[in-house]
Design a protein around this motif. Structure first.
Motif, short mmCIF file in Angstrom:
data_model
loop_
_atom_site.label_atom_id
_atom_site.label_comp_id
_atom_site.label_asym_id
_atom_site.label_seq_id
_atom_site.Cartn_x
_atom_site.Cartn_y
_atom_site.Cartn_z
N CYS A 80 3.33 -1.84 16.93
CA CYS A 80 3.32 -0.86 15.34
C CYS A 80 2.09 -1.39 14.74
CB CYS A 80 5.05 -1.34 14.61
SG CYS A 80 5.62 -0.02 15.53
N HIS A 81 1.24 -3.00 15.14
CA HIS A 81 0.53 -2.96 14.07
C HIS A 81 -0.56 -3.33 14.98
CE1 HIS A 81 2.04 -5.43 10.38
NE2 HIS A 81 3.14 -5.89 11.54
N GLY A 82 -0.16 -2.94 16.37
CA GLY A 82 -1.48 -3.09 16.82
C GLY A 82 -1.67 -0.89 16.44
N LYS A 83 -0.87 -0.08 16.25
CA LYS A 83 -1.03 1.26 16.00
C LYS A 83 -1.89 1.22 14.50
CE LYS A 83 0.34 4.11 20.01
NZ LYS A 83 -0.89 4.63 20.53
N GLY A 84 -1.19 0.91 13.68
CA GLY A 84 -1.27 0.91 12.49
C GLY A 84 -2.84 0.15 12.08
N ALA A 85 -3.07 -0.88 12.68
CA ALA A 85 -4.65 -1.20 12.65
C ALA A 85 -5.70 -1.11 13.14
CB ALA A 85 -4.22 -2.98 13.26
N ASP A 86 -5.86 0.04 14.14
CA ASP A 86 -6.17 0.86 14.81
C ASP A 86 -6.78 2.03 13.70
OD1 ASP A 86 -7.86 2.06 17.17
OD2 ASP A 86 -6.55 3.49 17.26
N ARG A 236 -1.29 -3.20 4.11
CA ARG A 236 -0.41 -4.49 3.77
C ARG A 236 1.23 -4.01 4.68
NH1 ARG A 236 2.55 -7.26 -0.59
NH2 ARG A 236 0.13 -7.33 -1.31
N TYR A 237 0.43 -2.21 4.77
CA TYR A 237 1.39 -0.87 5.39
C TYR A 237 1.19 -1.12 6.38
CZ TYR A 237 2.34 -0.34 0.67
OH TYR A 237 3.18 -0.51 -0.53
N ALA A 238 0.29 -1.58 7.39
CA ALA A 238 0.19 -1.07 9.16
C ALA A 238 1.63 -1.14 10.20
CB ALA A 238 -1.01 -2.12 9.27
N GLY A 239 1.77 -2.11 9.59
CA GLY A 239 3.46 -1.76 10.76
C GLY A 239 4.20 -0.59 10.41
N ALA A 240 4.33 -0.17 9.41
CA ALA A 240 4.65 0.77 8.99
C ALA A 240 3.88 1.79 9.14
CB ALA A 240 5.03 0.82 7.65
N ILE A 241 2.76 2.43 8.79
CA ILE A 241 1.39 3.10 9.48
C ILE A 241 1.75 3.76 11.22
CG2 ILE A 241 -1.16 3.61 9.81
CD1 ILE A 241 -0.84 2.22 6.52
N GLY A 242 1.73 2.63 11.83
CA GLY A 242 2.03 2.05 13.13
C GLY A 242 3.36 3.18 13.26
N ALA A 243 4.22 2.79 12.62
CA ALA A 243 5.49 2.76 13.53
C ALA A 243 5.57 4.65 13.41
CB ALA A 243 6.89 2.53 12.51
N ALA A 244 4.79 4.83 11.61
CA ALA A 244 4.90 6.82 11.50
C ALA A 244 3.83 7.65 12.80
CB ALA A 244 4.16 6.91 10.32
#
Length: 250
Positions: A80-86, A236-244
């Motif tokens: 999730c953090h990888g997806k969010g950061a990308d 701050r929300y990178a993990g949540a954004i990746g999950a979304a």
């Protein structure tokens, strides 16, 4: 359909809602004692705005991901953090996520996680370390960083949070200026993070997690890594954004 990512960490729960490929809403809550209770609170809050199981897909991640009973799927923090950061940075590099209980380094290439590293179970070099130290010094994190800018170089050498706190108590007893201690506290975190990130080196870095808006920490990381460290308040929300983002696949 809405895509909802819920990242329940040890200290804070982050929520990101994506609609039409854009982050439409974010939420930040204290995790508190019960991950299940904060998960229920998140659902109630979203439902009050018309985001429910009828029109949304949910993916949970983080320390408390198994405590989200309405999640359509649970996914690891690294993915999730990888997806969010990308999504946020759209560049190759290494993600530095300084969390409450752990610090992660995630090497990204074209949005894919190539390699990752996490610290051990010790809280040194994490948000918990800073929480303990700011409490001992009677400061907020923002005040700690502001003071550190004015401080002189001082070393806090203990690798353990408990022993490092004892060092700080000793420095206070000796009358060491608080600004110098603040400098030493943050530098201790920087040194531990850089030692970890050395295992996933890159030409550029992306700072996510609770310290993403701390310019002093970012500047010290840039200096220690001798490379640019980018960030944004949404990091701050990178993990949540990746999950979304992953919720679209459900």
């Amino acid at each position: 359909m809405y895509q909802v990512g819920i990242d329940i960490g040890s200290s804070a729960a982050k929520v990101a809602v994506i609609k039409d490929d854009e982050v439409a809403k974010t939420m930040l809550l204290d995790t508190g004692f019960s991950s299940r209770k904060v998960a229920d609170k998140i659902y109630e809050s979203l439902a009050s705005e018309g985001i429910t199981k009828d029109n949304a897909k949910y993916v949970a991640t983080g320390y408390g991901r198994v405590s989200v009973p309405y999640a359509d799927n649970v996914v690891t923090e690294i993915t999730c953090h990888g997806k969010g950061a990308d999504y946020l940075f759209k560049e190759n590099g290494t993600v530095i996520d300084i969390g409450g209980q752990d610090t992660k380094g995630i090497s990204l290439k074209r949005g894919r996680v190539m390699k990752f590293i996490m610290n051990d179970k010790c809280s040194a070099g994490t948000g918990k370390f800073l929480e303990v130290m700011t409490g001992r010094l009677g400061l907020t994190l923002e005040e700690l960083s502001d003071l550190a800018r004015e401080g002189n170089e001082i070393s806090i050498s203990s690798m353990c949070t408990v022993f490092a706190e004892s060092e700080v108590i000793s420095l206070i007893g000796k009358g060491t200026p608080r600004a110098d201690i603040a400098f030493g506290v943050i530098e201790s975190v920087i040194n531990k993070v850089v030692a970890l990130i050395a295992q996933v080196p890159a030409d550029k870095y992306f700072l996510t997690g609770g310290l993403c808006e701390d310019d002093y920490v970012r500047e010290r990381l840039e200096l220690a890594l001798n490379a640019p460290v980018k960030s944004t308040p949404l990091a701050r929300y990178a993990g949540a954004i990746g999950a979304a983002i992953l919720a679209a696949e459900e």
